[in-house]
Design a protein around this motif. Structure first.
Motif, mmCIF file in Angstrom:
data_model
loop_
_atom_site.group_PDB
_atom_site.id
_atom_site.type_symbol
_atom_site.label_atom_id
_atom_site.label_comp_id
_atom_site.label_asym_id
_atom_site.label_seq_id
_atom_site.Cartn_x
_atom_site.Cartn_y
_atom_site.Cartn_z
ATOM 1 N N THR A 126 0.845 -1.216 0.000
ATOM 2 C CA THR A 126 0.000 0.000 0.000
ATOM 3 C C THR A 126 0.869 1.250 0.000
ATOM 4 N N GLY A 127 0.200 2.394 -0.233
ATOM 5 C CA GLY A 127 0.900 3.680 -0.339
ATOM 6 C C GLY A 127 1.752 4.018 0.873
ATOM 7 N N LYS A 168 5.543 4.867 0.190
ATOM 8 C CA LYS A 168 6.008 6.247 0.379
ATOM 9 C C LYS A 168 7.360 6.249 1.107
ATOM 10 N N PHE A 196 5.848 18.797 2.387
ATOM 11 C CA PHE A 196 4.824 18.996 3.423
ATOM 12 C C PHE A 196 5.268 20.049 4.447
ATOM 13 N N SER A 206 -4.310 5.901 1.003
ATOM 14 C CA SER A 206 -3.969 5.677 -0.402
ATOM 15 C C SER A 206 -5.099 5.013 -1.201
ATOM 16 N N GLN A 207 -5.957 4.258 -0.518
ATOM 17 C CA GLN A 207 -7.028 3.574 -1.261
ATOM 18 C C GLN A 207 -8.394 4.216 -1.085
ATOM 19 N N ASP A 245 -10.013 11.358 -6.917
ATOM 20 C CA ASP A 245 -9.838 9.981 -6.433
ATOM 21 C C ASP A 245 -8.465 9.800 -5.772
ATOM 22 N N SER A 263 -4.404 11.897 -5.880
ATOM 23 C CA SER A 263 -3.675 13.028 -6.452
ATOM 24 C C SER A 263 -2.212 12.974 -6.035
ATOM 25 N N ALA A 277 -5.884 7.115 9.823
ATOM 26 C CA ALA A 277 -4.641 7.325 10.569
ATOM 27 C C ALA A 277 -3.519 6.424 10.089
ATOM 28 N N GLY A 278 -3.407 6.247 8.759
ATOM 29 C CA GLY A 278 -2.234 5.577 8.189
ATOM 30 C C GLY A 278 -1.009 6.403 8.569
ATOM 31 N N THR A 319 0.341 9.404 6.155
ATOM 32 C CA THR A 319 -0.583 10.534 6.138
ATOM 33 C C THR A 319 -0.551 11.272 7.473
ATOM 34 N N GLU A 366 2.512 13.373 7.763
ATOM 35 C CA GLU A 366 2.459 14.469 6.772
ATOM 36 C C GLU A 366 1.558 15.595 7.289
ATOM 37 N N HIS A 414 -3.634 -0.902 14.615
ATOM 38 C CA HIS A 414 -2.521 0.053 14.672
ATOM 39 C C HIS A 414 -2.904 1.483 14.305
ATOM 40 N N GLN A 415 -3.913 1.647 13.428
ATOM 41 C CA GLN A 415 -4.268 3.036 13.064
ATOM 42 C C GLN A 415 -4.820 3.787 14.283
ATOM 43 N N ASN A 440 -1.835 4.659 16.310
ATOM 44 C CA ASN A 440 -1.064 5.739 15.666
ATOM 45 C C ASN A 440 -1.650 7.089 16.103
#
Ligand SMILES: CC(=O)N[C@H]1[C@@H](OP(=O)(O)OP(=O)(O)OC[C@H]2O[C@@H](n3ccc(=O)[nH]c3=O)[C@H](O)[C@@H]2O)O[C@H](CO)[C@@H](O)[C@@H]1O
Length: 343
Positions: free
Chosen positions: A12-13, A17, A163, A182-183, A233, A235, A252-253, A256, A259, A279-280, A283
């Motif tokens: 995943t993103g 990242k 950021f 990300s999704q 959707d 960016s 809460a990924g 993100t 950032e 975990h989110q 976080n």
């Protein structure tokens, strides 16, 4: 001197990242990077044609955690055979350094780093609760970096400078941004659509990242409500979207979350409830315990509480967020890795 390093992980993103930050830092220092990810998930979309890489390899690997019986056996066998492949690759390119950012994409390359003589494994754990793979492999790691772990040599999260560069102290809420990770997140999309009419009445503009699968529906709903929101959707311009907002509602990924901190943007977090080990939630709780964010679980989500939150002193939180994270984490981490490898 290190000749070629391996960066592995993805799915995943959030993982990708961090992988991207490592690739950029090594590339800028003239060190060759091989990326090893999976052909399943988002890894190919991020790195298949990346010119900074000496090589990008996408193995046909899948997660094992939620599998049972024969399916689990097949997945494990698959990881075993891919581990052997990675071992041969490490011999060919004389790999002595492997950096794992976690996720199922990282399994084979990480196991190979443990099996190979004179090869050092470094782990970047993004979340407050360690992922399954890192729980197993961290015992063999030379160093583990995590923003949530007080023993980590670097506590700042690798956030892109963009950021920080477009950060500003918020005074009054004129624009709210909704971010689903990300999704995208249907739960956040539905919540945004529920609160949108009242936000519109209050003269607050809306920026909304929906995720690919729910974009058309959400866009149409805003049209029906006759609200002129900035709906997209996915960016590549998230820093500029964040900097336009005075407040955010977000999953809460880990990427993100940090950032948003780097951008000094006060946030109401709605964690993804099925994240491994919850975990989110943890976080976001890490920030909540410092009074730096608002947090509500998906199942308890209340519009009433949200509108109460909007009356809070966001100026104070925005100022306090400035010292929650510093830039250049990735440079510090890579310095440590390179120093270690001289030993
Ligand atoms: C569902 C799930 O398991 N999610 C996990 C996944 O989250 P997810 O993949 O959503 O990752 P994060 O929220 O950590 O990061 C998303 C990244 O994508 C970027 N972005 C997002 C939207 C967009 O339109 N454009 C864009 O560039 C963000 O700026 C950020 O850098 O990895 C994170 C890091 O391990 C975990 O904390 C999350 O729990």
């Amino acid at each position: 001197m290190i000749e070629t390093v391996v960066v592995t992980g993805g799915g995943t993103g959030g993982h990708l990242k961090v992988a991207d930050a490592f690739i950029e830092e090594f590339y800028n220092r003239g060190i060759n990077v091989i990326f090893i990810g999976s052909s399943n998930g988002q890894d190919k979309a991020w790195f298949e044609h990346d010119r900074r890489l000496k090589k990008a390899i996408f193995l046909d690997t899948k997660g094992v955690v939620n599998k049972k019986g024969f399916a689990k056996f097949i997945s494990l066998f698959n990881i075993f055979s891919k581990t052997l492949y990675c071992l041969s690759l490490y011999s060919k390119y004389k790999i002595k350094t492997v950096i794992s950012v976690g996720g199922f994409s990282a399994a084979a390359a990480t196991f190979a780093s443990i099996l190979k003589m004179n090869c050092k494994l470094y782990i970047h754990e993004q979340n407050s609760k360690m992922g399954k793979l890192n729980q197993i492999t961290s015992k063999f790691a030379t160093e583990i970096f995590s923003s949530f772990d007080e023993n980590s040599l670097v506590r700042d999260y690798p956030v892109s400078n963009e950021f920080f560069n477009c950060a500003r102290v918020r005074e009054k809420i004129k624009t709210i941004a909704f971010f689903g990770g990300s999704q995208g997140a249907i739960c956040i999309n539905d919540f945004a659509l529920k609160v949108a009419p009242k936000l519109n009445e209050m003269g607050i503009s809306i920026i909304h990242q929906t995720g690919k699968s729910d974009f058309e529906r959400v866009k149409k709903e805003y049209e029906k409500l006759n609200i002129n929101a900035d709906v997209f959707d996915f960016s590549k311009e998230i820093p500029s979207k964040m900097s336009k907002a005075d407040f955010a509602v977000s999953r809460a990924g880990a990427s993100t979350l940090w950032e948003l901190c780097a951008n000094s943007l006060p946030t109401f977090f709605i964690p993804y409830k099925h994240a491994a080990g919850d975990h989110q939630y943890y976080n976001a709780k890490f920030l909540k315990d410092k009074g730096l964010c608002f947090l509500q679980r998906e199942d308890e989500l209340s519009e009433e509480y949200f509108f109460e939150v909007l009356k809070s002193d966001i100026h104070k939180i925005s100022i306090e967020l400035i010292s929650s994270i510093s830039p250049n984490a990735i440079a510090l981490i890579v310095n440590i890795i390179l120093e270690n490898n001289k030993k």
